[in-house]
Write a protein that holds these residues in place. Structure first.
Motif, PDB file in Angstrom:
ATOM      1  N   VAL A 185       0.858  -1.186   0.000  1.00 10.22           N
ATOM      2  CA  VAL A 185       0.000   0.000   0.000  1.00 10.22           C
ATOM      3  C   VAL A 185       0.893   1.235   0.000  1.00 10.22           C
ATOM      4  O   VAL A 185       1.933   1.268   0.682  1.00 10.22           O
ATOM      5  N   TYR A 186       0.476   2.232  -0.762  1.00  8.55           N
ATOM      6  CA  TYR A 186       1.177   3.511  -0.820  1.00  8.55           C
ATOM      7  C   TYR A 186       0.244   4.622  -0.348  1.00  8.55           C
ATOM      8  O   TYR A 186      -0.976   4.554  -0.547  1.00  8.55           O
ATOM      9  N   TYR A 187       0.837   5.656   0.282  1.00 10.03           N
ATOM     10  CA  TYR A 187       0.045   6.836   0.608  1.00 10.03           C
ATOM     11  C   TYR A 187       0.595   8.043  -0.147  1.00 10.03           C
ATOM     12  O   TYR A 187       1.765   8.062  -0.554  1.00 10.03           O
ATOM     13  N   TYR A 188      -0.253   9.039  -0.313  1.00 11.73           N
ATOM     14  CA  TYR A 188       0.018  10.194  -1.181  1.00 11.73           C
ATOM     15  C   TYR A 188       0.479  11.397  -0.352  1.00 11.73           C
ATOM     16  O   TYR A 188      -0.117  11.723   0.678  1.00 11.73           O
ATOM     17  N   HIS A 189       1.546  12.088  -0.839  1.00 12.25           N
ATOM     18  CA  HIS A 189       1.993  13.325  -0.182  1.00 12.25           C
ATOM     19  C   HIS A 189       2.424  14.331  -1.252  1.00 12.25           C
ATOM     20  O   HIS A 189       3.369  14.100  -1.983  1.00 12.25           O
ATOM     21  N   THR A 190       1.724  15.445  -1.326  1.00 11.07           N
ATOM     22  CA  THR A 190       2.098  16.512  -2.259  1.00 11.07           C
ATOM     23  C   THR A 190       3.450  17.089  -1.894  1.00 11.07           C
ATOM     24  O   THR A 190       4.245  17.430  -2.781  1.00 11.07           O
ATOM     25  N   PHE A 191       3.733  17.169  -0.599  1.00 18.25           N
ATOM     26  CA  PHE A 191       4.972  17.795  -0.130  1.00 18.25           C
ATOM     27  C   PHE A 191       5.905  16.718   0.439  1.00 18.25           C
ATOM     28  O   PHE A 191       6.207  15.749  -0.238  1.00 18.25           O
ATOM     29  N   HIS A 192       6.347  16.833   1.648  1.00 20.70           N
ATOM     30  CA  HIS A 192       7.286  15.880   2.238  1.00 20.70           C
ATOM     31  C   HIS A 192       6.563  14.574   2.588  1.00 20.70           C
ATOM     32  O   HIS A 192       5.353  14.559   2.819  1.00 20.70           O
ATOM     33  N   LYS A 193       7.321  13.486   2.638  1.00 19.46           N
ATOM     34  CA  LYS A 193       6.710  12.193   2.954  1.00 19.46           C
ATOM     35  C   LYS A 193       6.128  12.165   4.359  1.00 19.46           C
ATOM     36  O   LYS A 193       5.290  11.304   4.675  1.00 19.46           O
ATOM     37  N   LYS A 194       6.559  13.081   5.223  1.00 19.95           N
ATOM     38  CA  LYS A 194       5.976  13.179   6.556  1.00 19.95           C
ATOM     39  C   LYS A 194       4.764  14.113   6.583  1.00 19.95           C
ATOM     40  O   LYS A 194       4.284  14.486   7.651  1.00 19.95           O
ATOM     41  N   GLN A 195       4.272  14.474   5.376  1.00 17.19           N
ATOM     42  CA  GLN A 195       3.101  15.337   5.267  1.00 17.19           C
ATOM     43  C   GLN A 195       2.040  14.670   4.372  1.00 17.19           C
ATOM     44  O   GLN A 195       1.768  15.134   3.268  1.00 17.19           O
ATOM     45  N   PRO A 196       1.425  13.583   4.831  1.00 20.75           N
ATOM     46  CA  PRO A 196       0.418  12.903   4.007  1.00 20.75           C
ATOM     47  C   PRO A 196      -0.785  13.806   3.742  1.00 20.75           C
ATOM     48  O   PRO A 196      -1.273  14.490   4.645  1.00 20.75           O
ATOM     49  N   ASP A 197      -1.261  13.797   2.501  1.00 14.66           N
ATOM     50  CA  ASP A 197      -2.409  14.628   2.137  1.00 14.66           C
ATOM     51  C   ASP A 197      -3.691  14.093   2.758  1.00 14.66           C
ATOM     52  O   ASP A 197      -3.939  12.884   2.783  1.00 14.66           O
ATOM     53  N   LEU A 198      -4.508  15.024   3.224  1.00 17.84           N
ATOM     54  CA  LEU A 198      -5.834  14.689   3.718  1.00 17.84           C
ATOM     55  C   LEU A 198      -6.772  14.436   2.539  1.00 17.84           C
ATOM     56  O   LEU A 198      -6.648  15.066   1.487  1.00 17.84           O
ATOM     57  N   ASN A 199      -7.714  13.541   2.736  1.00 16.39           N
ATOM     58  CA  ASN A 199      -8.642  13.155   1.674  1.00 16.39           C
ATOM     59  C   ASN A 199      -9.909  14.004   1.756  1.00 16.39           C
ATOM     60  O   ASN A 199     -10.872  13.655   2.447  1.00 16.39           O
ATOM     61  N   TRP A 200      -9.909  15.117   1.024  1.00 16.83           N
ATOM     62  CA  TRP A 200     -11.048  16.026   1.054  1.00 16.83           C
ATOM     63  C   TRP A 200     -12.293  15.435   0.409  1.00 16.83           C
ATOM     64  O   TRP A 200     -13.388  16.003   0.524  1.00 16.83           O
ATOM     65  N   GLU A 201     -12.168  14.315  -0.276  1.00 17.75           N
ATOM     66  CA  GLU A 201     -13.343  13.675  -0.853  1.00 17.75           C
ATOM     67  C   GLU A 201     -14.229  13.047   0.232  1.00 17.75           C
ATOM     68  O   GLU A 201     -15.388  12.733  -0.017  1.00 17.75           O
ATOM     69  N   ASN A 202     -13.676  12.913   1.439  1.00 17.96           N
ATOM     70  CA  ASN A 202     -14.377  12.278   2.545  1.00 17.96           C
ATOM     71  C   ASN A 202     -15.147  13.334   3.355  1.00 17.96           C
ATOM     72  O   ASN A 202     -14.541  14.171   4.018  1.00 17.96           O
ATOM     73  N   PRO A 203     -16.492  13.306   3.337  1.00 19.74           N
ATOM     74  CA  PRO A 203     -17.274  14.326   4.065  1.00 19.74           C
ATOM     75  C   PRO A 203     -16.993  14.343   5.563  1.00 19.74           C
ATOM     76  O   PRO A 203     -17.020  15.400   6.192  1.00 19.74           O
ATOM     77  N   GLU A 204     -16.740  13.168   6.131  1.00 18.47           N
ATOM     78  CA  GLU A 204     -16.474  13.104   7.579  1.00 18.47           C
ATOM     79  C   GLU A 204     -15.168  13.814   7.916  1.00 18.47           C
ATOM     80  O   GLU A 204     -15.084  14.510   8.941  1.00 18.47           O
ATOM     81  N   LEU A 205     -14.159  13.675   7.078  1.00 16.69           N
ATOM     82  CA  LEU A 205     -12.899  14.394   7.264  1.00 16.69           C
ATOM     83  C   LEU A 205     -13.137  15.902   7.188  1.00 16.69           C
ATOM     84  O   LEU A 205     -12.637  16.676   8.013  1.00 16.69           O
ATOM     85  N   ARG A 206     -13.938  16.329   6.215  1.00 14.05           N
ATOM     86  CA  ARG A 206     -14.211  17.762   6.078  1.00 14.05           C
ATOM     87  C   ARG A 206     -14.903  18.318   7.338  1.00 14.05           C
ATOM     88  O   ARG A 206     -14.591  19.430   7.784  1.00 14.05           O
ATOM     89  N   GLU A 207     -15.808  17.535   7.905  1.00 15.85           N
ATOM     90  CA  GLU A 207     -16.487  17.990   9.126  1.00 15.85           C
ATOM     91  C   GLU A 207     -15.488  18.179  10.269  1.00 15.85           C
ATOM     92  O   GLU A 207     -15.599  19.125  11.061  1.00 15.85           O
ATOM     93  N   GLU A 208     -14.512  17.300  10.362  1.00 11.93           N
ATOM     94  CA  GLU A 208     -13.467  17.444  11.393  1.00 11.93           C
ATOM     95  C   GLU A 208     -12.691  18.744  11.181  1.00 11.93           C
ATOM     96  O   GLU A 208     -12.379  19.464  12.135  1.00 11.93           O
ATOM     97  N   ILE A 209     -12.370  19.052   9.940  1.00 11.07           N
ATOM     98  CA  ILE A 209     -11.620  20.265   9.622  1.00 11.07           C
ATOM     99  C   ILE A 209     -12.437  21.505   9.980  1.00 11.07           C
ATOM    100  O   ILE A 209     -11.928  22.447  10.607  1.00 11.07           O
ATOM    101  N   TYR A 210     -13.708  21.508   9.610  1.00 12.68           N
ATOM    102  CA  TYR A 210     -14.544  22.684   9.888  1.00 12.68           C
ATOM    103  C   TYR A 210     -14.690  22.908  11.393  1.00 12.68           C
ATOM    104  O   TYR A 210     -14.670  24.050  11.860  1.00 12.68           O
ATOM    105  N   SER A 211     -14.830  21.846  12.139  1.00  9.11           N
ATOM    106  CA  SER A 211     -14.934  21.964  13.595  1.00  9.11           C
ATOM    107  C   SER A 211     -13.668  22.576  14.182  1.00  9.11           C
ATOM    108  O   SER A 211     -13.733  23.442  15.072  1.00  9.11           O
TER     109      SER A 211
END
Length: 551
Positions: free
Chosen positions: A155-181
């Motif tokens: 399994v691979y994970y995605y990082h736009t920047f450094h490998k210690k900075q994994p991108d958050l999955n904005w396609e996930n509504p539950e993740l977005r709710e956490e961010i807004y809170s």
């Protein structure tokens, strides 16, 4: 556009690691910021933008957040931050924090739980792909693949920047709710708003297909497939409606990849953000913002044209955020003035050139005293992960070691991250200990104490620029226009409304210039290099002025 409260602010960016250390550990902190608030108030600052102070392993100096609700121990505690809020309020200063929501740290509890339990809901908070090899050939901003393999899974994970900075999955509504809170919790605490980091990367091309390589490494810039992608407007509108609009907060977007024809969506009357940084002038000296190992020759005419195009496009849509320095750029005097980087007349010309542009002006720490680039002798002397990547990429693309070192000495982000020079002493008044990053220079001239004592200093010039802007509403809310120019090294723009007009004129060259000017005018601000006669304006080398015109 309709006048908004944040249009008349004067913003000062603080890079907390390097602003002021209060406890001798060599790292700047929140209590250090508190100790310098009177300094900022005397300069005329009304808002501070603080680069990330959240808990972080500091792989990218705080832009890798492991806890959005706590401070990194080296910066202090939440009690310290609440004291900072109270002390800034006493002085009429507001606070912007950095909002980093494209990615988190790999040490964030969400990511750690995603690693421990593949069936956890947190696995969908990030972008994971099951594969026997890298899912595509996209290159991260900091070099190498955007994909990092998990040690015990195919399994691979995605990082736009450094490998210690994994991108958050904005396609996930539950993740977005956490961010807004999280965002609303900080707004409830009383901050004025956010500088929004790398926000145009939150939407990816969901096909995740490989594209044509553009480097010797066989990879291709991920900016082509994961920056300002179709559909991002859904996320940004939701973010605006759920967080920013209800609190009447101010937001300044770092939004690379946004075309001028898209500005209405981003900063229009009902745009996603209050204002936007445009990097086209800041990056005129490199092939792109992600490839500064490829320097580009430029002329003052190039700079003027980029500023003019940007300003007119922003004015047509909404509001701008003029700047010449920040924590991701090298020092402006070294970039724009070159051999004249320590010339006090030229420094004042550069300040006047940008300060009255259309938008809310931003000043970066040390800019007000003319701090310049450093000169490092070895790659080991650099802290910035991007500089180290650029060095190796430059070597791979054919530079010699000497050429690659020269490139990063010139363009390194560390240039703007060295300790603030408060006084002429070995540790420049920043700390009683060993600074976390070596100082740029110990200077008898480029330090706060010397310049505050000198009525003709660059610091005093900035203080006057700020005072004049506050006293002259047309310099904030007026329109901007660019009169026809006859001398390519002379910059001209006019701020005006129905009743008043002010002309900014700047000679960005070491040669005297004369500009035809058959109308009366009064010098309001000058660096002592400008004379108005009956029919023209005479400009000494680097002469600059703000002129009140008779309408």
């Amino acid at each position: 556009m309709e006048n908004k409260w944040w249009q008349s602010e004067i913003v000062y960016q603080i890079y907390p690691r390097s602003f002021q250390d209060s406890n001798g550990d060599g790292i700047g902190d929140v209590r250090g910021i508190i100790s310098r608030l009177d300094y900022l108030a005397e300069l005329g600052i009304t808002m501070i933008w603080i680069s990330p102070i959240f808990k972080s392993p500091m792989a990218d100096n705080g832009y890798d957040i492991s806890d959005y609700f706590d401070l990194a121990p080296e910066f202090g505690t939440m009690a310290d931050f609440e004291e900072l809020l109270a002390e800034t309020k006493k002085r009429g200063i507001k606070i912007l924090l950095d909002l980093v929501v494209n990615h988190s740290s790999d040490e964030h509890p969400w990511f750690q739980e995603a690693l421990k339990n593949p069936q956890s809901k947190y696995r969908d908070y990030y972008i994971f792909k099951e594969a026997n090899e890298r899912p595509n050939n996209w290159r991260s901003i900091f070099g190498g693949s955007v994909w990092e393999k998990l040690p015990d899974e195919e399994v691979y994970y995605y990082h736009t920047f450094h490998k210690k900075q994994p991108d958050l999955n904005w396609e996930n509504p539950e993740l977005r709710e956490e961010i807004y809170s999280m965002i609303n919790q900080w707004l409830e605490l009383g901050i004025a708003g956010f500088r929004v980091d790398a926000i145009t990367f939150i939407k990816k091309d969901l096909s995740f297909k490989s594209i044509e390589p553009d480097g010797v490494d066989g990879l291709a810039k991920c900016t082509k497939t994961s920056r300002n992608q179709p559909g991002i407007e859904v996320f940004l509108k939701e973010l605006q409606e759920r967080c920013f609009k209800p609190y009447d907060s101010v937001t300044v977007a770092e939004a690379p990849g946004v075309g001028y024809d898209e500005l209405d969506d981003f900063i229009g009357p009902d745009g996603f953000f209050s204002m936007i940084f445009d990097f086209k002038a800041a990056d005129l000296d490199v092939a792109s913002g992600t490839e500064w190992f490829k320097p580009v020759a430029w002329t003052p005419e190039d700079l003027f044209n980029r500023l003019k195009t940007s300003q007119l496009a922003i004015q047509e849509s909404g509001w701008g955020a003029p700047f010449i320095e920040n924590h991701d750029q090298n020092r402006a005097p070294s970039k724009y003035l070159k051999d004249n980087q320590t010339n006090p007349v030229a420094l004042k010309a550069l300040a006047l050139l940008y300060f009255y542009l259309y938008g809310t002006p931003f000043i970066y720490q040390g800019q007000e005293i003319g701090m310049v680039n450093f000169e490092r002798e070895s790659l080991d002397d650099f802290d910035d992960i991007s500089s180290i990547d650029q060095y190796h990429r430059g070597m791979a693309e054919g530079l010699t070691a000497e050429e690659a070192l020269a490139v990063i000495n010139y363009r390194s982000r560390d240039n703007s991250r060295t300790p603030m020079q408060w006084e002429d002493s070995p540790s420049v008044g920043f700390t009683t200990g060993q600074p976390w990053l070596a100082v740029t220079e110990q200077s008898s001239v480029r330090n706060v104490a010397a310049q505050m004592a000198d009525p003709d200093s660059l610091w005093r010039f900035y203080q006057n620029l700020i005072a004049v802007k506050k006293e002259t509403p047309v310099l904030t809310h007026g329109q901007i226009a660019f009169p026809e120019r006859t001398e390519e090294d002379v910059f001209l723009y006019r701020r005006y409304d129905e009743d008043q007009a002010y002309l900014v004129i700047v000679n960005l060259s070491g040669q005297a210039q004369t500009v035809v000017y058959p109308r009366p005018g009064e010098l309001v601000v000058t660096n002592q290099g400008v004379t108005i006669t009956t029919n023209d304006i005479k400009l000494a080398p680097f002469g600059a002025a703000l002129i009140k015109e008779e309408c």
